[in-house]
Design a protein around this motif. Structure first.
Motif, PDB file in Angstrom:
ATOM      1  N   TYR A   1       0.815  -1.406   0.052  1.00  0.00           N
ATOM      2  CA  TYR A   1       0.079  -0.002  -0.029  1.00  0.00           C
ATOM      3  C   TYR A   1       1.025   1.225   0.118  1.00  0.00           C
ATOM      4  CZ  TYR A   1      -3.121   3.779   1.740  1.00  0.00           C
ATOM      5  OH  TYR A   1      -3.871   4.914   1.982  1.00  0.00           O
ATOM      6  N   VAL A   2       1.791   1.316   0.676  1.00  0.00           N
ATOM      7  CA  VAL A   2       2.751   2.486   1.100  1.00  0.00           C
ATOM      8  C   VAL A   2       3.570   2.651  -0.281  1.00  0.00           C
ATOM      9  CG1 VAL A   2       4.641   3.456   2.246  1.00  0.00           C
ATOM     10  CG2 VAL A   2       3.136   2.304   3.447  1.00  0.00           C
ATOM     11  N   SER A   3       3.989   1.265  -0.750  1.00  0.00           N
ATOM     12  CA  SER A   3       4.845   1.321  -2.249  1.00  0.00           C
ATOM     13  C   SER A   3       3.740   2.102  -3.207  1.00  0.00           C
ATOM     14  CB  SER A   3       5.332   0.116  -2.642  1.00  0.00           C
ATOM     15  OG  SER A   3       6.147   0.245  -3.722  1.00  0.00           O
ATOM     16  N   GLU A   4       2.748   1.682  -3.465  1.00  0.00           N
ATOM     17  CA  GLU A   4       1.770   2.150  -4.420  1.00  0.00           C
ATOM     18  C   GLU A   4       1.394   3.448  -4.313  1.00  0.00           C
ATOM     19  OE1 GLU A   4      -1.502  -0.655  -4.818  1.00  0.00           O
ATOM     20  OE2 GLU A   4      -0.148  -2.341  -5.481  1.00  0.00           O
ATOM     21  N   SER A   5       1.198   4.057  -3.014  1.00  0.00           N
ATOM     22  CA  SER A   5       0.894   5.232  -2.762  1.00  0.00           C
ATOM     23  C   SER A   5       1.827   6.217  -3.131  1.00  0.00           C
ATOM     24  CB  SER A   5       0.345   5.555  -1.163  1.00  0.00           C
ATOM     25  OG  SER A   5      -0.472   4.748  -0.766  1.00  0.00           O
ATOM     26  N   PHE A   6       2.932   5.785  -2.688  1.00  0.00           N
ATOM     27  CA  PHE A   6       4.097   6.747  -3.134  1.00  0.00           C
ATOM     28  C   PHE A   6       4.475   6.881  -4.712  1.00  0.00           C
ATOM     29  CE2 PHE A   6       8.728   7.216  -4.003  1.00  0.00           C
ATOM     30  CZ  PHE A   6       9.125   8.454  -3.835  1.00  0.00           C
ATOM     31  N   ASN A   7       4.300   5.611  -5.498  1.00  0.00           N
ATOM     32  CA  ASN A   7       4.394   5.586  -6.872  1.00  0.00           C
ATOM     33  C   ASN A   7       3.398   6.673  -7.407  1.00  0.00           C
ATOM     34  OD1 ASN A   7       5.126   4.637  -9.453  1.00  0.00           O
ATOM     35  ND2 ASN A   7       3.670   3.491  -9.620  1.00  0.00           N
ATOM     36  N   GLU A   8       2.252   6.335  -6.992  1.00  0.00           N
ATOM     37  CA  GLU A   8       1.091   7.113  -7.403  1.00  0.00           C
ATOM     38  C   GLU A   8       1.193   8.735  -7.285  1.00  0.00           C
ATOM     39  OE1 GLU A   8      -2.988   7.892  -9.019  1.00  0.00           O
ATOM     40  OE2 GLU A   8      -1.805   6.005  -8.793  1.00  0.00           O
TER      41      GLU A   8
ATOM     42  N   THR B   1      -0.818  15.659 -10.710  1.00  0.00           N
ATOM     43  CA  THR B   1      -0.366  16.774 -11.217  1.00  0.00           C
ATOM     44  C   THR B   1      -0.443  17.743 -10.015  1.00  0.00           C
ATOM     45  OG1 THR B   1      -1.569  16.353 -12.969  1.00  0.00           O
ATOM     46  CG2 THR B   1      -0.747  18.508 -12.689  1.00  0.00           C
ATOM     47  N   TRP B   2       1.001  18.573  -9.467  1.00  0.00           N
ATOM     48  CA  TRP B   2       1.257  19.234  -8.451  1.00  0.00           C
ATOM     49  C   TRP B   2       0.945  20.679  -8.797  1.00  0.00           C
ATOM     50  CZ3 TRP B   2       1.159  17.081  -3.706  1.00  0.00           C
ATOM     51  CH2 TRP B   2       1.687  15.741  -3.574  1.00  0.00           C
ATOM     52  N   PRO B   3       0.299  21.559  -8.095  1.00  0.00           N
ATOM     53  CA  PRO B   3       0.262  22.986  -8.660  1.00  0.00           C
ATOM     54  C   PRO B   3       1.664  23.596  -8.491  1.00  0.00           C
ATOM     55  CG  PRO B   3      -0.413  22.588  -6.379  1.00  0.00           C
ATOM     56  CD  PRO B   3      -0.195  21.236  -6.754  1.00  0.00           C
ATOM     57  N   THR B   4       1.686  24.835  -9.220  1.00  0.00           N
ATOM     58  CA  THR B   4       2.966  25.452  -9.362  1.00  0.00           C
ATOM     59  C   THR B   4       2.881  26.272  -7.862  1.00  0.00           C
ATOM     60  OG1 THR B   4       1.886  27.413 -10.171  1.00  0.00           O
ATOM     61  CG2 THR B   4       2.728  25.857 -11.785  1.00  0.00           C
ATOM     62  N   PHE B   5       4.305  26.860  -7.584  1.00  0.00           N
ATOM     63  CA  PHE B   5       4.245  27.683  -6.323  1.00  0.00           C
ATOM     64  C   PHE B   5       3.375  28.804  -6.378  1.00  0.00           C
ATOM     65  CE2 PHE B   5       6.478  30.523  -3.331  1.00  0.00           C
ATOM     66  CZ  PHE B   5       6.458  29.899  -2.338  1.00  0.00           C
ATOM     67  N   ALA B   6       3.378  29.588  -7.577  1.00  0.00           N
ATOM     68  CA  ALA B   6       2.381  30.704  -7.509  1.00  0.00           C
ATOM     69  C   ALA B   6       0.823  30.238  -7.472  1.00  0.00           C
ATOM     70  CB  ALA B   6       2.801  31.479  -8.839  1.00  0.00           C
ATOM     71  N   GLU B   7       0.473  29.170  -7.869  1.00  0.00           N
ATOM     72  CA  GLU B   7      -0.788  28.781  -7.846  1.00  0.00           C
ATOM     73  C   GLU B   7      -1.177  28.224  -6.318  1.00  0.00           C
ATOM     74  OE1 GLU B   7      -4.006  25.785 -10.120  1.00  0.00           O
ATOM     75  OE2 GLU B   7      -1.815  25.466 -10.286  1.00  0.00           O
ATOM     76  N   ALA B   8      -0.259  27.601  -5.763  1.00  0.00           N
ATOM     77  CA  ALA B   8      -0.315  27.156  -4.248  1.00  0.00           C
ATOM     78  C   ALA B   8      -0.408  28.214  -3.510  1.00  0.00           C
ATOM     79  CB  ALA B   8       0.824  26.233  -3.816  1.00  0.00           C
ATOM     80  N   GLN B   9       0.411  29.570  -3.612  1.00  0.00           N
ATOM     81  CA  GLN B   9       0.203  30.616  -2.865  1.00  0.00           C
ATOM     82  C   GLN B   9      -1.155  31.403  -3.058  1.00  0.00           C
ATOM     83  OE1 GLN B   9       3.641  32.932  -4.238  1.00  0.00           O
ATOM     84  NE2 GLN B   9       4.455  32.953  -2.276  1.00  0.00           N
ATOM     85  N   LYS B  10      -1.593  31.333  -4.279  1.00  0.00           N
ATOM     86  CA  LYS B  10      -2.946  32.111  -4.669  1.00  0.00           C
ATOM     87  C   LYS B  10      -3.913  31.232  -3.925  1.00  0.00           C
ATOM     88  CE  LYS B  10      -5.258  31.400  -8.424  1.00  0.00           C
ATOM     89  NZ  LYS B  10      -5.641  31.672  -9.837  1.00  0.00           N
ATOM     90  N   LEU B  11      -3.792  29.891  -3.938  1.00  0.00           N
ATOM     91  CA  LEU B  11      -5.109  29.105  -3.149  1.00  0.00           C
ATOM     92  C   LEU B  11      -4.868  29.234  -1.853  1.00  0.00           C
ATOM     93  CD1 LEU B  11      -4.996  26.105  -5.669  1.00  0.00           C
ATOM     94  CD2 LEU B  11      -6.622  27.777  -5.630  1.00  0.00           C
ATOM     95  N   THR B  12      -3.756  29.420  -1.221  1.00  0.00           N
ATOM     96  CA  THR B  12      -3.725  29.666   0.240  1.00  0.00           C
ATOM     97  C   THR B  12      -4.250  30.762   0.619  1.00  0.00           C
ATOM     98  OG1 THR B  12      -1.603  28.281   0.110  1.00  0.00           O
ATOM     99  CG2 THR B  12      -2.079  29.607   2.078  1.00  0.00           C
ATOM    100  N   VAL B  13      -3.946  31.886   0.016  1.00  0.00           N
ATOM    101  CA  VAL B  13      -4.430  33.157   0.378  1.00  0.00           C
ATOM    102  C   VAL B  13      -5.985  33.050   0.165  1.00  0.00           C
ATOM    103  CG1 VAL B  13      -4.613  35.583  -0.290  1.00  0.00           C
ATOM    104  CG2 VAL B  13      -2.393  34.570  -0.219  1.00  0.00           C
ATOM    105  N   THR B  14      -6.664  32.446  -0.824  1.00  0.00           N
ATOM    106  CA  THR B  14      -7.978  32.437  -1.092  1.00  0.00           C
ATOM    107  C   THR B  14      -8.644  31.474   0.195  1.00  0.00           C
ATOM    108  OG1 THR B  14      -7.855  32.355  -3.466  1.00  0.00           O
ATOM    109  CG2 THR B  14      -9.803  31.476  -2.587  1.00  0.00           C
ATOM    110  N   VAL B  15      -8.179  30.499   0.437  1.00  0.00           N
ATOM    111  CA  VAL B  15      -8.581  29.624   1.736  1.00  0.00           C
ATOM    112  C   VAL B  15      -8.445  30.574   3.065  1.00  0.00           C
ATOM    113  CG1 VAL B  15      -8.212  27.558   3.070  1.00  0.00           C
ATOM    114  CG2 VAL B  15      -8.039  27.345   0.584  1.00  0.00           C
ATOM    115  N   ALA B  16      -7.518  31.242   2.937  1.00  0.00           N
ATOM    116  CA  ALA B  16      -7.249  32.126   4.450  1.00  0.00           C
ATOM    117  C   ALA B  16      -8.258  33.034   4.484  1.00  0.00           C
ATOM    118  CB  ALA B  16      -6.059  32.747   4.509  1.00  0.00           C
ATOM    119  N   VAL B  17      -8.579  33.857   3.205  1.00  0.00           N
ATOM    120  CA  VAL B  17      -9.533  34.836   3.366  1.00  0.00           C
ATOM    121  C   VAL B  17     -10.895  34.445   3.554  1.00  0.00           C
ATOM    122  CG1 VAL B  17     -10.742  36.636   1.708  1.00  0.00           C
ATOM    123  CG2 VAL B  17      -8.380  36.239   1.797  1.00  0.00           C
ATOM    124  N   PHE B  18     -11.305  33.207   2.949  1.00  0.00           N
ATOM    125  CA  PHE B  18     -12.475  32.726   2.987  1.00  0.00           C
ATOM    126  C   PHE B  18     -13.034  32.269   4.391  1.00  0.00           C
ATOM    127  CE2 PHE B  18     -13.223  32.872  -1.515  1.00  0.00           C
ATOM    128  CZ  PHE B  18     -14.507  33.251  -1.608  1.00  0.00           C
TER     129      PHE B  18
END
Length: 65
Positions: free
Chosen positions: A7-14, A20-37
């Motif tokens: 399970y751990v091995s398959e999870s790590f592989n997945e 698809t990980w967000p870019t740093f800028a997108e992560a910052q924007k989403l973090t600010v949005t979550v904080a404001v809401f």
């Protein structure tokens, strides 16, 4: 135990190959949005709580009289 290791091995592989990980800028924007809401939502809950608290206090004052 082999099931857990599999399970751990398959999870790590997945996470490594298929997510698809967000870019740093997108992560910052989403973090600010979550904080404001979160702040807006907490203020709304505080306001409703204050109104109901005052109404209940006034009701019990009225009942005592």
């Amino acid at each position: 135990m082999a099931g857990f290791i599999n399970y751990v091995s398959e999870s790590f592989n997945e996470l490594k190959n298929h997510v698809t990980w967000p870019t740093f800028a997108e992560a910052q924007k989403l973090t600010v949005t979550v904080a404001v809401f979160s702040i807006i939502f907490s203020l709304a809950i505080w306001g409703v709580d204050t109104v109901f608290s005052n109404l209940i206090d006034k009701y019990f004052e009225w009942v005592k009289s």
